[in-house]
Design an enzyme around this catalytic site. Structure first.
Site, PDB file in Angstrom:
ATOM      1  N   ASP A 217       0.854  -1.203   0.000  1.00  0.00           N
ATOM      2  CA  ASP A 217       0.000   0.000   0.000  1.00  0.00           C
ATOM      3  C   ASP A 217       0.882   1.244   0.000  1.00  0.00           C
ATOM      4  O   ASP A 217       2.085   1.150   0.169  1.00  0.00           O
ATOM      5  CB  ASP A 217      -0.878   0.003   1.255  1.00  0.00           C
ATOM      6  CG  ASP A 217      -0.041  -0.089   2.523  1.00  0.00           C
ATOM      7  OD1 ASP A 217       0.177  -1.222   2.996  1.00  0.00           O
ATOM      8  OD2 ASP A 217       0.462   0.940   3.011  1.00  0.00           O
ATOM      9  N   ASP A 219       0.528   3.680   2.283  1.00  0.00           N
ATOM     10  CA  ASP A 219       0.321   4.288   3.604  1.00  0.00           C
ATOM     11  C   ASP A 219      -0.749   5.382   3.472  1.00  0.00           C
ATOM     12  O   ASP A 219      -1.827   5.078   2.961  1.00  0.00           O
ATOM     13  CB  ASP A 219       1.653   4.786   4.167  1.00  0.00           C
ATOM     14  CG  ASP A 219       1.633   4.896   5.681  1.00  0.00           C
ATOM     15  OD1 ASP A 219       0.975   4.055   6.314  1.00  0.00           O
ATOM     16  OD2 ASP A 219       2.267   5.805   6.230  1.00  0.00           O
TER      17      ASP A 219
HETATM   18  N1  ADE Z   1       2.358  -3.034   6.821  1.00  0.00           N
HETATM   19  C1  ADE Z   1       1.818  -2.966   5.596  1.00  0.00           C
HETATM   20  N2  ADE Z   1       1.452  -1.706   5.284  1.00  0.00           N
HETATM   21  C2  ADE Z   1       1.777  -0.941   6.356  1.00  0.00           C
HETATM   22  C3  ADE Z   1       1.657   0.433   6.643  1.00  0.00           C
HETATM   23  N3  ADE Z   1       1.135   1.298   5.780  1.00  0.00           N
HETATM   24  N4  ADE Z   1       2.101   0.859   7.854  1.00  0.00           N
HETATM   25  C4  ADE Z   1       2.653  -0.017   8.739  1.00  0.00           C
HETATM   26  N5  ADE Z   1       2.771  -1.319   8.515  1.00  0.00           N
HETATM   27  C5  ADE Z   1       2.345  -1.791   7.328  1.00  0.00           C
END
Ligand code: ADE
Length: 279
Positions: A217, A219
């Site tokens: 992703d 974030d």
């Molecule tokens: N693991 C996968 N995506 C994450 C994110 N955006 N923040 C923290 N841990 C994660």
């Protein structure tokens, strides 16, 4: 394989390694350590002739959230099982445009934003090692094992990045937008919740440790984009985890074909020279 009798490779992952035919002669090891029980039983056997030990970081039922994983017991148990290496997978958010969901990243550094986790074996635990250990943290990951992961990813033709700095947050919540923007300014490429203290404990244990991160992703730093969600992470992870597992399994073969194992002594020597007040 040249060194299949000298090395034993711990794999910390879980999903992606569930093929029941993966291991030859599998044995379940229910281990206890001076630091408590690992997240689950370890599965020990050979993968294409190379001794390997598999451990699910969060437990096979994913029962431990990142801040509750007993990282010390996990690493100690793998060492106790005779491992010389640990190769790990980790789901990560991306902090830079160019690291896209679905990409693989061979981590080379971290920024620690965790708190309250037990992050050393050298705390006078009964049955643990003695002394005070001030371990250098550069390079954070084993360069030889990183190279094996990079070679494996390249030979498979998967999209991957040779390096990446992971900002490791405490969780279980994701970052706020202000935090995410700050992590970007700090130079982080990725964000996750588990690389610390796993990487530094593996180093304290004298192991060769490297990790392949799977980007799931962006974030929450991108303008006009929805924030990361559990469903997004799980879906992207499930879709791409086979790539990370393939890379680890190929890296196992690459490492086993190595004739020069001096780097393993170097890891052990690094720890010995970092310990003060050995009684
Ligand atoms: N693991 C996968 N995506 C994450 C994110 N955006 N923040 C923290 N841990 C994660």
């Amino acid at each position: 394989m040249e060194n299949s009798k000298k090395i034993k490779i711990g794999i910390i992952g879980g999903s992606g390694f569930d093929d029941p035919n993966l291991f030859e002669n599998p044995v379940e090891l229910d281990l206890s350590t001076p630091f408590g029980k690992p997240s689950d039983v370890l599965l020990s056997g050979q993968i294409a002739g190379v001794p390997c030990v598999l451990l699910a970081r969060h437990g096979r039922k994913h029962q431990y959230q990142p801040s509750d994983v007993n990282y010390r017991a996990n690493i100690w148990a793998l060492k106790q099982a005779g491992c010389t290496h640990v190769l790990a997978t980790t789901a990560t958010g991306s902090l830079v445009e160019d690291y896209q969901p679905g990409d693989l990243v061979i981590l080379d550094d971290f920024i620690d934003r965790t708190w309250g986790r037990k992050c050393t074996f050298y705390d006078r635990t009964e049955g643990g090692p003695r002394g005070v250990c001030h371990l250098p943290m550069h390079p954070a990951f084993c360069e030889r094992s990183r190279r094996a992961l990079q070679d494996a990813a390249r030979l498979r033709g998967y999209k991957y990045h040779e390096n990446g700095t992971a900002v490791v947050i405490q969780g279980p919540r994701f970052s706020s937008r202000a935090e995410s923007l700050m992590h970007r300014q700090w130079g982080g490429h990725l964000v996750n919740m588990t690389t610390v203290p796993e990487v530094n404990l593996a180093k304290e244990a004298g192991l060769s440790y490297a990790a392949v991160a799977l980007v799931t992703d962006y974030d929450c730093w991108r303008k006009d984009e929805k924030s990361v969600s559990v469903s997004e992470v799980l879906a992207m992870f499930a879709k791409n985890v086979k790539k990370a597992a393939d890379v680890i399994l190929d890296a196992v073969q690459i490492l086993a074909a190595d004739t020069d194992l001096e780097y393993l002594d170097a890891h052990e020597n690094m720890v010995s020279s970092a310990i003060m007040l050995k009684e």
